[in-house]
Write a protein that holds these residues in place. Sequence first.
Motif, PDB file in Angstrom:
ATOM      1  N   ILE A  81       0.860  -1.180   0.000  1.00  0.00           N
ATOM      2  CA  ILE A  81       0.000   0.000   0.000  1.00  0.00           C
ATOM      3  C   ILE A  81       0.891   1.224   0.000  1.00  0.00           C
ATOM      4  O   ILE A  81       1.859   1.295   0.742  1.00  0.00           O
TER       5      ILE A  81
ATOM      6  N   CYS B  11       1.371   4.985   0.922  1.00  0.00           N
ATOM      7  CA  CYS B  11       0.790   5.927   1.871  1.00  0.00           C
ATOM      8  C   CYS B  11       1.513   7.254   1.783  1.00  0.00           C
ATOM      9  O   CYS B  11       2.727   7.299   1.866  1.00  0.00           O
TER      10      CYS B  11
ATOM     11  N   SER C 267       1.604  10.831   3.677  1.00  0.00           N
ATOM     12  CA  SER C 267       1.110  11.502   4.871  1.00  0.00           C
ATOM     13  C   SER C 267       1.799  12.833   5.043  1.00  0.00           C
ATOM     14  O   SER C 267       2.974  12.979   4.730  1.00  0.00           O
TER      15      SER C 267
ATOM     16  N   VAL D 102       1.728  -3.206   4.105  1.00  0.00           N
ATOM     17  CA  VAL D 102       0.655  -3.497   5.020  1.00  0.00           C
ATOM     18  C   VAL D 102       0.458  -4.993   5.011  1.00  0.00           C
ATOM     19  O   VAL D 102       0.182  -5.563   3.971  1.00  0.00           O
TER      20      VAL D 102
ATOM     21  N   HIS E 266      -3.489  11.154   4.361  1.00  0.00           N
ATOM     22  CA  HIS E 266      -2.955   9.865   3.915  1.00  0.00           C
ATOM     23  C   HIS E 266      -3.632   9.432   2.613  1.00  0.00           C
ATOM     24  O   HIS E 266      -4.836   9.602   2.438  1.00  0.00           O
ATOM     25  N   ARG E 267      -2.841   8.850   1.743  1.00  0.00           N
ATOM     26  CA  ARG E 267      -3.398   8.230   0.542  1.00  0.00           C
ATOM     27  C   ARG E 267      -3.068   6.748   0.561  1.00  0.00           C
ATOM     28  O   ARG E 267      -1.912   6.362   0.710  1.00  0.00           O
ATOM     29  N   TYR E 268      -4.085   5.924   0.436  1.00  0.00           N
ATOM     30  CA  TYR E 268      -3.924   4.477   0.444  1.00  0.00           C
ATOM     31  C   TYR E 268      -4.196   3.947  -0.957  1.00  0.00           C
ATOM     32  O   TYR E 268      -5.248   4.201  -1.534  1.00  0.00           O
TER      33      TYR E 268
ATOM     34  N   LYS F 127      -4.178   0.430  -3.341  1.00  0.00           N
ATOM     35  CA  LYS F 127      -4.163  -1.033  -3.348  1.00  0.00           C
ATOM     36  C   LYS F 127      -4.430  -1.509  -4.761  1.00  0.00           C
ATOM     37  O   LYS F 127      -5.387  -1.086  -5.399  1.00  0.00           O
TER      38      LYS F 127
ATOM     39  N   MET G  57      -2.962  -0.872   8.753  1.00  0.00           N
ATOM     40  CA  MET G  57      -1.870   0.094   8.804  1.00  0.00           C
ATOM     41  C   MET G  57      -2.002   0.901  10.085  1.00  0.00           C
ATOM     42  O   MET G  57      -3.109   1.202  10.535  1.00  0.00           O
TER      43      MET G  57
ATOM     44  N   PHE H 131      -5.859   2.132   9.948  1.00  0.00           N
ATOM     45  CA  PHE H 131      -6.590   1.992   8.676  1.00  0.00           C
ATOM     46  C   PHE H 131      -6.607   0.508   8.339  1.00  0.00           C
ATOM     47  O   PHE H 131      -5.561  -0.141   8.340  1.00  0.00           O
TER      48      PHE H 131
ATOM     49  N   TYR I 191     -13.565  -0.863   4.207  1.00  0.00           N
ATOM     50  CA  TYR I 191     -12.361  -0.161   4.654  1.00  0.00           C
ATOM     51  C   TYR I 191     -12.759   0.706   5.840  1.00  0.00           C
ATOM     52  O   TYR I 191     -13.831   1.301   5.853  1.00  0.00           O
TER      53      TYR I 191
END
Length: 333
Positions: free
Chosen positions: A6, A8, A10, A24, A195-197, A199, A211, A226, A237
């Motif tokens: 993942i 992320c 931040s 993750v 945050h950007r996740y 997948k 996470m 998360f 999620y």
Amino acid sequence: MEIDNIECVSSSDGVEDEEIQTSVASHNPGGMHHHPHVTHLHPYASSKPIINNSIPQTGIVPTSVHELLECPVCTNSMYPPIHQCHNGHTLCSTCKSRVHNRCPTCRQELGDIRCLALEKVAESLELPCKYYNLGCPEIFPYYSKLKHEAVCNFRPYNCPYAGSECSVTGDIPYLVAHLRDDHKVDMHTGCTFNHRYVKSNPREVENATWMLTVFHCFGQYFCLHFEAFQLGMAPVYMAFLRFMGDENEARNYSYSLEVGANGRKLIWEGTPRSIRDGHRKVRDSHDGLIIQRNMALFFSGGDRKELKLRVTGRIWKEQQNPDAGVCIPNLCS
């Protein structure tokens, strides 16, 4: 163990949005999960782990009397019914069944003899809380002590890490250092986050992908979780915040989480849960921002084949207004 990558991103309070590759892991009871990059933005203090919670000698109870009330099998304090054999050797009721009705000291048959004299002695005693060496000043009658210790505010905290069944306990500074050094958790200073996740295959959700990030603000520490997990037959999620301290302190703070795209957004606002509440308890109570898979894919845009969620949020401290009798938010700058 399969590793689900993942990405992320931040940022918090003056820190620009930057690309960070994080890993993750699926729920892994056998080991620790490591993020490949950790940025330390704040010097975190640490203290020694909690190793010995024995009661200090305060002069309230003579050592010999305290030893008389210690079960020779489990070494815990004995509570009624206290059993004894014909030769006067005692043990607790829990251990009586474990020794198959034989005295562990002289091997004689135990029978059903109660040591009423020792039970009466115990009634007259007052003892300090076993967390006295951690700061608890309370003194209790012998039979009230155990009940207090189960909820004592000075008792050690369990490690809040969700990726493994970590058995480490300690005070907050020790656990912060433990999360940073042993679990390689990302640490950030500030009360806002972004945050950007990402997948690659959102349709494959193992229970649970997770996470954890720790934030330091207002002189306190907060754990941002998360996760992706199965809720019934559908993957969801979820993001939620936990406070590294007791529940009564957690009520002094509030937080908000927001996710959205394409002119739509979801917002969650609430009070962080104390890490006294287990990670699974908080997750299963759905006390946080929950995003259904179809909504998550809608927010991701594009061909809906890749999950791209941006979760933003902030933490603030509630202040009591003495004139109006209401709480007003105190935002950190």
